[in-house]
Write a protein that holds these residues in place. Structure first.
Motif, PDB file in Angstrom:
ATOM      1  N   PHE A   1      -3.284  -2.819   8.418  1.00 27.37           N
ATOM      2  CA  PHE A   1      -3.429  -2.399   7.025  1.00 27.37           C
ATOM      3  C   PHE A   1      -2.357  -3.088   6.196  1.00 27.37           C
ATOM      4  O   PHE A   1      -1.192  -3.101   6.558  1.00 27.37           O
ATOM      5  N   GLY A   2      -2.766  -3.655   5.089  1.00 29.98           N
ATOM      6  CA  GLY A   2      -1.816  -4.164   4.112  1.00 29.98           C
ATOM      7  C   GLY A   2      -1.635  -3.096   3.049  1.00 29.98           C
ATOM      8  O   GLY A   2      -2.461  -2.213   2.880  1.00 29.98           O
ATOM      9  N   CYS A   3      -0.546  -3.170   2.322  1.00 32.46           N
ATOM     10  CA  CYS A   3      -0.258  -2.165   1.309  1.00 32.46           C
ATOM     11  C   CYS A   3       0.299  -2.850   0.072  1.00 32.46           C
ATOM     12  O   CYS A   3       1.079  -3.800   0.176  1.00 32.46           O
ATOM     13  N   LYS A   4      -0.097  -2.358  -1.095  1.00 33.42           N
ATOM     14  CA  LYS A   4       0.479  -2.848  -2.344  1.00 33.42           C
ATOM     15  C   LYS A   4       1.937  -2.402  -2.381  1.00 33.42           C
ATOM     16  O   LYS A   4       2.276  -1.280  -2.014  1.00 33.42           O
TER      17      LYS A   4
ATOM     18  N   GLU B   1       9.304   5.268  -3.284  1.00 37.27           N
ATOM     19  CA  GLU B   1       8.718   5.757  -2.038  1.00 37.27           C
ATOM     20  C   GLU B   1       7.595   6.750  -2.303  1.00 37.27           C
ATOM     21  O   GLU B   1       6.556   6.739  -1.637  1.00 37.27           O
ATOM     22  N   GLY B   2       7.748   7.588  -3.296  1.00 38.45           N
ATOM     23  CA  GLY B   2       6.752   8.603  -3.623  1.00 38.45           C
ATOM     24  C   GLY B   2       5.437   8.026  -4.121  1.00 38.45           C
ATOM     25  O   GLY B   2       4.416   8.715  -4.140  1.00 38.45           O
ATOM     26  N   GLU B   3       5.437   6.760  -4.529  1.00 33.00           N
ATOM     27  CA  GLU B   3       4.216   6.124  -5.030  1.00 33.00           C
ATOM     28  C   GLU B   3       3.324   5.607  -3.904  1.00 33.00           C
ATOM     29  O   GLU B   3       2.184   5.224  -4.140  1.00 33.00           O
ATOM     30  N   VAL B   4       3.845   5.589  -2.687  1.00 30.78           N
ATOM     31  CA  VAL B   4       3.077   5.096  -1.555  1.00 30.78           C
ATOM     32  C   VAL B   4       2.104   6.179  -1.096  1.00 30.78           C
ATOM     33  O   VAL B   4       2.494   7.326  -0.882  1.00 30.78           O
TER      34      VAL B   4
END
Length: 123
Positions: free
Chosen positions: A56-59, A64-67
């Motif tokens: 999985f890639g992630c923006k 940290e709370g935005e993940v």
């Protein structure tokens, strides 16, 4: 060339002397099991054949709370070949086909009807 599931099952049946229904059942079970384990994020090793693993890639996020799950992208399955397939691909011979030379045909046999040798199809 593309080998479909039916052709693969037929080949495994011929090579392994196992009924086609058993081959299909085992492969279906393998696919279901791969799905089950990769859904929990596990890598699945098939011995010398290779390993499947989820990726999985992630923006990128500033905080940290935005993940979260909505930031995931590029979901894919990565297959890493094992020693069996690595050895096979390293031993493959590759030849260039010369399509410009139109005289690539094997000459007909000589000696009349039934008296000559058949051309070697491997030449």
């Amino acid at each position: 060339m593309n080998i479909d599931f039916k052709m693969l099952c037929n080949q495994v049946t011929a090579v392994g002397f196992v009924p086609r229904g058993v081959v299909k059942s085992v492969l279906d079970g393998l696919i279901d099991s791969l799905k089950t384990y990769m859904e929990i994020g596990a890598s699945v090793s098939l011995g010398e054949f290779g390993t499947f693993r989820p990726s999985f890639g992630c923006k990128s996020q500033v905080e940290e709370g935005e993940v979260g799950a909505d930031t995931l992208r590029n979901r894919k399955i990565i297959f890493t070949p094992g020693s069996l397939l690595k050895d096979m691909i390293n031993k493959v011979s590759i030849q260039k086909l010369d399509t410009a030379n139109k005289n690539n045909t094997v000459p007909p046999s000589s000696g009349g009807e039934g008296g000559g040798e058949s051309p070697d199809p491997t030449l």
